[in-house]
Design a protein around this motif. Structure first.
Motif, PDB file in Angstrom:
ATOM      1  N   ARG A  43     -41.626 -44.780  29.025  1.00 52.23           N
ATOM      2  CA  ARG A  43     -40.169 -44.829  29.128  1.00 52.23           C
ATOM      3  C   ARG A  43     -39.511 -44.728  27.761  1.00 52.23           C
ATOM      4  O   ARG A  43     -38.502 -44.050  27.595  1.00 52.23           O
ATOM      5  N   ALA A  75     -34.914 -44.227  42.991  1.00 50.11           N
ATOM      6  CA  ALA A  75     -35.012 -44.882  41.686  1.00 50.11           C
ATOM      7  C   ALA A  75     -35.525 -46.314  41.836  1.00 50.11           C
ATOM      8  O   ALA A  75     -36.390 -46.770  41.066  1.00 50.11           O
ATOM      9  N   LEU A  79     -39.156 -48.709  40.718  1.00 48.37           N
ATOM     10  CA  LEU A  79     -39.031 -49.945  39.943  1.00 48.37           C
ATOM     11  C   LEU A  79     -39.449 -51.198  40.709  1.00 48.37           C
ATOM     12  O   LEU A  79     -39.436 -52.297  40.146  1.00 48.37           O
ATOM     13  N   THR A 113     -32.480 -46.178  36.119  1.00 43.96           N
ATOM     14  CA  THR A 113     -33.662 -46.828  35.564  1.00 43.96           C
ATOM     15  C   THR A 113     -33.293 -47.679  34.353  1.00 43.96           C
ATOM     16  O   THR A 113     -33.705 -48.837  34.235  1.00 43.96           O
TER      17      THR A 113
END
Length: 229
Positions: A43, A75, A79, A113
């Motif tokens: 990331r 999304a 996560l 994100t």
């Protein structure tokens, strides 16, 4: 920020190679940490790549018709492990009846994100992160709200500045690079929108951004592919 996950991955990798007093459960736990640190590093590298494009004025959104609720579902699905690890509940309260927008799905997914990653670092166990949207004229307003301590008043004007950290001690221990919110603002502005931060009366932080709603003909709407829930 690059050194922290690299150090963790190298150290844990050495422990796996040595195999000293480790049973299957230890190996699995070590593997999970390595995967988590690798994703964290990935990331950060993606954030640096996007910021390089911003610096070069080369960010060109590849726009497509999108239903925001479906994009948020996708999304959040990615996560979920992080939400579970933090014991924080993700809530997608965007109705599927919201107008279709025109946006780059990859860049907009990065917005959610980064905002969720920021919220997770500041939301205690048992809290929640809620994503909502409403139509305001020809704009769609999206809000990401957490149940943490909120943003210090003095820091509110600077939260979108590159490398700014409202709480350096906390960010250094949780992997914040100071780039995430700057990238969010760059992406939203590249789509013709704006973003702001505020605190809620309950004490949490809320990030609100707007996106223009394009005008589509009935024929264009009929031919759109929508993402299933």
């Amino acid at each position: 920020d690059l050194a922290t996950p690299l150090t963790a991955i190298a150290g844990l990798g050495e422990s796996l190679v040595d195999g000293v007093n480790q049973d299957r459960e230890d190996y699995e736990q070590t593997g999970r940490v390595i995967v988590r640190e690798t994703l964290r590093l990935r990331r950060l590298v993606k954030d640096l790549h996007i910021m390089a494009k911003v610096e070069a004025g080369a960010m060109q959104p590849q726009r497509k018709p999108l239903r925001l609720a479906a994009l948020v579902d996708e999304a959040l699905a990615v996560l979920i492990p992080e939400f579970e690890r933090a014991n924080v509940e993700p809530r997608n309260n965007i109705p599927y009846s919201m107008p279709v927008i025109s946006a780059d799905p990859d860049l907009l997914a990065r917005v959610f994100t980064n905002l969720c990653d920021n919220a997770l670092r500041h939301t205690p166990s048992g809290g929640s992160v809620t994503i909502e949207a409403r139509q305001a004229g020809n704009m769609l307003e999206v809000a990401v709200t957490d149940t943490g301590k909120g943003i210090p008043t003095a820091a509110l004007p600077r939260v979108f500045d590159r490398f700014f950290k409202a709480d350096n001690s906390r960010q250094s221990s949780t992997g914040g690079s100071g780039l995430g919110l700057a990238i969010v603002r760059a992406i939203i502005e590249a789509h013709g929108g704006t973003i702001r931060a505020e605190n809620t009366p309950q004490g949490g932080a809320r990030f609100i951004f707007s996106l223009p709603i394009p005008s589509y003909s009935p024929e264009q709407m009929a031919g759109m592919n929508t993402i299933p829930i």
